[in-house]
Design a protein around this motif. Sequence first.
Motif, mmCIF file in Angstrom:
data_model
loop_
_atom_site.group_PDB
_atom_site.id
_atom_site.type_symbol
_atom_site.label_atom_id
_atom_site.label_comp_id
_atom_site.label_asym_id
_atom_site.label_seq_id
_atom_site.Cartn_x
_atom_site.Cartn_y
_atom_site.Cartn_z
ATOM 1 N N LYS A 255 -3.437 5.788 -10.501
ATOM 2 C CA LYS A 255 -3.988 6.058 -9.173
ATOM 3 C C LYS A 255 -5.376 5.455 -9.026
ATOM 4 C CE LYS A 255 -4.731 9.868 -5.948
ATOM 5 N NZ LYS A 255 -4.666 11.332 -5.763
ATOM 6 N N GLU A 280 6.554 5.613 -8.747
ATOM 7 C CA GLU A 280 5.209 6.179 -8.620
ATOM 8 C C GLU A 280 4.187 5.086 -8.338
ATOM 9 O OE1 GLU A 280 2.506 7.132 -11.905
ATOM 10 O OE2 GLU A 280 3.061 9.213 -11.525
ATOM 11 N N ALA A 283 4.325 4.144 -4.766
ATOM 12 C CA ALA A 283 3.687 5.175 -3.938
ATOM 13 C C ALA A 283 2.166 5.050 -3.982
ATOM 14 C CB ALA A 283 4.129 6.563 -4.404
ATOM 15 N N HIS A 284 1.593 4.793 -5.173
ATOM 16 C CA HIS A 284 0.142 4.625 -5.288
ATOM 17 C C HIS A 284 -0.326 3.411 -4.493
ATOM 18 C CE1 HIS A 284 -0.364 7.922 -7.902
ATOM 19 N NE2 HIS A 284 0.065 7.349 -9.018
ATOM 20 N N ASN A 286 1.118 1.998 -1.876
ATOM 21 C CA ASN A 286 1.238 2.268 -0.442
ATOM 22 C C ASN A 286 0.141 3.214 0.039
ATOM 23 O OD1 ASN A 286 3.517 0.637 -0.231
ATOM 24 N ND2 ASN A 286 4.935 2.332 -0.604
ATOM 25 N N ALA A 287 -0.210 4.199 -0.813
ATOM 26 C CA ALA A 287 -1.269 5.137 -0.424
ATOM 27 C C ALA A 287 -2.621 4.438 -0.312
ATOM 28 C CB ALA A 287 -1.346 6.288 -1.425
ATOM 29 N N ALA A 288 -2.861 3.447 -1.177
ATOM 30 C CA ALA A 288 -4.117 2.694 -1.135
ATOM 31 C C ALA A 288 -4.068 1.522 -0.172
ATOM 32 C CB ALA A 288 -4.465 2.195 -2.544
ATOM 33 N N ASN A 289 -2.902 1.295 0.480
ATOM 34 C CA ASN A 289 -2.728 0.190 1.432
ATOM 35 C C ASN A 289 -3.032 -1.153 0.770
ATOM 36 O OD1 ASN A 289 -2.029 -0.951 3.867
ATOM 37 N ND2 ASN A 289 -4.060 -0.659 4.794
#
Length: 708
Positions: A255, A280, A283-284, A286-289
Amino acid sequence: MAWRQILKRSANARVVASKSLKYAPSSITTSAESSCSCLQGLRYHDVSMKVSLIRCFHASPELLARRRDEDSFGLKTARRESNKGKFRKREIGKPPVEAAYVPPKPKKTIKSSQDKTVDIFEGMAVVELAKQSGASITTLQDILVNVGEKVDSEFEPLSIDVAELVVMELGFNVRRIHSSEGTEILPRPPVVTVMGHVDHGKTSLLDALRQTSLVAKEAGGITQHMGAFVVGMSTGASITFLDTPGHAAFSAMRKRGAAVTDIVVLVVAADDGVMPQTLEAIAHANAANVPIVVAINKCDKPAADPERVKNQLGAEGLELEDWGGKVQVVEVSAVKKTGLDDLEVALLLQAEMMNLKARVDGPAQAYVVEARLDKGRGPLTTAIVKAGTLVCGQHVVVGHEWGRIRAIRDMVGKSTDKARPAMPVEIEGLKGLPMAGDDIIVVDSEERARMLSSGRKKKFEKDRVRKINEERTENLEPSEDVPKRAEMPVIVKADVQGTVQAVTDALKTLNSPQLFVNVVHVGVGSVTQSDVDLAQACGACIVGFNVKSPPTSVSQAATQAGIKILMHSIIYHLLDDFGNLVVDKAPGTFETQVAGEAEVLNIFELKGRSKAKGDDVKIAGCRVIDGCFTRSSTMRLLRSGEVVFEGSCISLKREKQDVDTVAKGNECGLVIRDWHDFQVGDIIQCLEQVLVKPKFISSESGTVRIEC
């Protein structure tokens, strides 16, 4: 003469009345005077009667005000009535009932303004800070005076460090907003993070790119640290790579890597496909763009199937370039070193599309990748500069630690005076060890660094205590269904700060309804005598990950104190060993199990017993068809598959001899307390209480859990 005497007496009465009304209220005086003026035509006894009705007040104004206050608050006690009939005899009640004390339910603390985050920036005015925080300008000015700042006007700009001190003094969280403007803005190399599932070849791919062999240095052949490297490409361009561990325990590291990076290289093994840590990593990112470039590794293996991997990634929502999307896919082989040029071209093309630039002048903004403790040089921090220039000799604040940069080294170990954007460096000179993921802030002076570090430490301690109190309040709520959990204190020591956090988080995943893993202390470095003393004081075990074995004296002291030390260098082995220890320490639960079954073949009745021995007794003649029977166990009687009765066994005999157990295939006679209605064909079960321990389960993906 008579009228003269009457008038003279009335005049005397008026004088007496005026003297007696000297201290009376004005209203009473006025009424008295008006009444006295009417006495001229009356007799003497009338005048004396009127005068005697006048009351005199000899109380001060303070006493009158006190009496009014007592009456308004109900403090004045009621007069006891004089009638005898009003008095009642005190009733002699029943003695007080002894009941168990039930403590009041603790009130849940409502989420206060502690969770509020205030955005600050350089040159922020006092009135703007008051608007953001919700505090008054007077309060902010008082805090500024306390921290040693003189502000003449509410529109005077503040430095970002002073604004942070003020916000922390108010008890809010702080988020710094840095401006990207500067006089010198130049293109910078991209920061690329390599992510993916464990053992999919991430580090081997980096070794192939930079012609090194780092994977051979890692214990077990898997990456367990977060590293930063600069790789020079054949075209002359350079790329900064971040290598992240792929094991499930290092989720926080992945992350952090996604938060500081520009591009994510998602490594997927062609023969293994999409796995849990692959999802995972997606997902990390995409969350940080952050854009993703897929590298399908191990394409040289016979079982490789890149098309299957593409289908799996497409099913997870990735828009691949082959299917009209924006995600580039490159097929590589780290062992054969094929496809590396295509990967280089894909990364540089993605960086060119992003037009990466950074401010070079001004104070630096950096990000802590990893931190470790060196025996000779002290705390060492691996960082990546995001903007500005980090110069040797500057005072910095990192998290709640501070220091003066004593030396800057690149990742090869060569000393340098300054570090530019996207350059990973190792700095030394901090007073303590920061946390991985902290920001590095350059301040003007040592005094400002000390003040900022002290304020952050106080804020961190307040938040920690508040969190503990909230958890304690939630745990104090009575619940009959949830049993009390045992506690297992643990001390964690590891080689670097990021690994300490990862191991701590992994151990906490082994919490279960029966046992709570309480990490009482964490630290970087080998196990010392102070760790043994702390473990002895709180009854903890010590976990050492990827550190040197403790000295002989420390090991002997731990053995004498009965303290267990778990030393491991591979995360798999550590979690397996600690999971088995958790299972052993767990109290377990008692469950009722069937130890044996017997069928009733005949019924015997004893008659003619004496009064001392009790009534007649019915004995069930049985044959044990499964398991064994124990005299001290509870018996369950089944008839036509339904439970009829449960009771204790008061007599168990075999061949007229009292026995404690009867094995399978043998015949016996038994008597159940308070039951005499046996029938041929009934099934009698022997029940026993068995202590059942929880199970430690480890999956192939690396995740572990305790199943109760």
